[in-house]
Enzyme design. Structure first.
Site, mmCIF file in Angstrom:
data_model
loop_
_atom_site.group_PDB
_atom_site.id
_atom_site.type_symbol
_atom_site.label_atom_id
_atom_site.label_comp_id
_atom_site.label_asym_id
_atom_site.label_seq_id
_atom_site.Cartn_x
_atom_site.Cartn_y
_atom_site.Cartn_z
ATOM 1 N N HIS A 52 0.850 -1.195 0.000
ATOM 2 C CA HIS A 52 0.000 0.000 0.000
ATOM 3 C C HIS A 52 0.885 1.244 0.000
ATOM 4 O O HIS A 52 2.013 1.223 0.510
ATOM 5 C CB HIS A 52 -0.886 0.026 1.243
ATOM 6 C CG HIS A 52 -2.035 -0.923 1.189
ATOM 7 N ND1 HIS A 52 -3.230 -0.660 1.806
ATOM 8 C CD2 HIS A 52 -2.180 -2.140 0.590
ATOM 9 C CE1 HIS A 52 -4.063 -1.667 1.597
ATOM 10 N NE2 HIS A 52 -3.444 -2.578 0.873
ATOM 11 N N GLU A 54 0.753 3.938 1.779
ATOM 12 C CA GLU A 54 1.139 4.400 3.114
ATOM 13 C C GLU A 54 2.311 3.603 3.669
ATOM 14 O O GLU A 54 3.235 4.167 4.257
ATOM 15 C CB GLU A 54 -0.048 4.280 4.085
ATOM 16 C CG GLU A 54 -1.238 5.115 3.716
ATOM 17 C CD GLU A 54 -2.297 4.363 2.899
ATOM 18 O OE1 GLU A 54 -3.477 4.688 3.045
ATOM 19 O OE2 GLU A 54 -1.925 3.454 2.117
ATOM 20 N N CYS A 82 -6.773 2.274 5.206
ATOM 21 C CA CYS A 82 -7.450 1.040 5.598
ATOM 22 C C CYS A 82 -7.006 0.654 7.018
ATOM 23 O O CYS A 82 -6.132 1.303 7.596
ATOM 24 C CB CYS A 82 -7.088 -0.063 4.601
ATOM 25 S SG CYS A 82 -5.385 -0.663 4.760
ATOM 26 N N CYS A 85 -3.109 0.074 7.289
ATOM 27 C CA CYS A 85 -2.321 1.301 7.202
ATOM 28 C C CYS A 85 -2.569 2.216 8.398
ATOM 29 O O CYS A 85 -1.643 2.866 8.887
ATOM 30 C CB CYS A 85 -2.614 2.018 5.890
ATOM 31 S SG CYS A 85 -2.036 1.059 4.455
#
Length: 152
Positions: A52, A54, A82, A85
């Site tokens: 991801h 992040e 999410c 993260c």
């Protein structure tokens, strides 16, 4: 520099992700006015659920700053994080989170749940809706084009 300047940087990364066939999410981490971490979604490229934006940005910031505590850092991300993260933001001690578009399917900073409301040992300042229209539009365009491609 202001929030929009750094969100523009995150949006540029989201656009790169879209060009590579990834869900267009970009993130930057800033310390003392300098971008120390950048990330974009690379789940398809890396075949990795952890790739991801992040997490990429946190990883790069930790390497650049020489430690895992990012307590002097702010994160700018185009989409509400999410649960995974959000947990990484808590664990890395990010000082401030600024995000663009809300995520009604997996957002864990207020949309589906707010993990920052739970009694964890760290709670960052949160600013939502920064350049929300631009951040949401890149996602809408990406998914519209993906549906069109699948229907051909």
């Amino acid at each position: 520099m202001d929030n929009e300047f750094y969100m523009q940087e995150a949006l540029a990364l989201a656009k790169q992700a879209a060009e590579n066939g990834e869900v267009p999410v970009g993130a930057v981490i800033v310390c003392d006015g300098e971008i120390v971490g950048r990330g974009q979604n690379r789940r398809e490229y890396g075949k990795n659920a952890l790739a991801h934006a992040e997490l990429e940005a946190i990883n790069e910031a930790c390497k650049n700053l020489g430690g895992w505590r990012l307590w002097k850092c702010d994160m700018y991300v185009t989409l509400e994080p999410c649960p995974m993260c959000t947990g990484a933001i808590i664990n890395s001690r990010i000082r401030k989170l600024v995000y663009g578009a809300s995520d009604n399917k997996a957002g864990s900073c207020g949309s589906v749940i707010n993990l920052f409301d739970l009694p964890y040992n760290h709670k960052p300042e949160v600013i939502s809706g920064c350049m929300e229209k631009e951040c949401a539009e890149i996602l809408k365009t990406f998914f519209r084009q993906l549906r069109e491609k699948m229907n051909k």
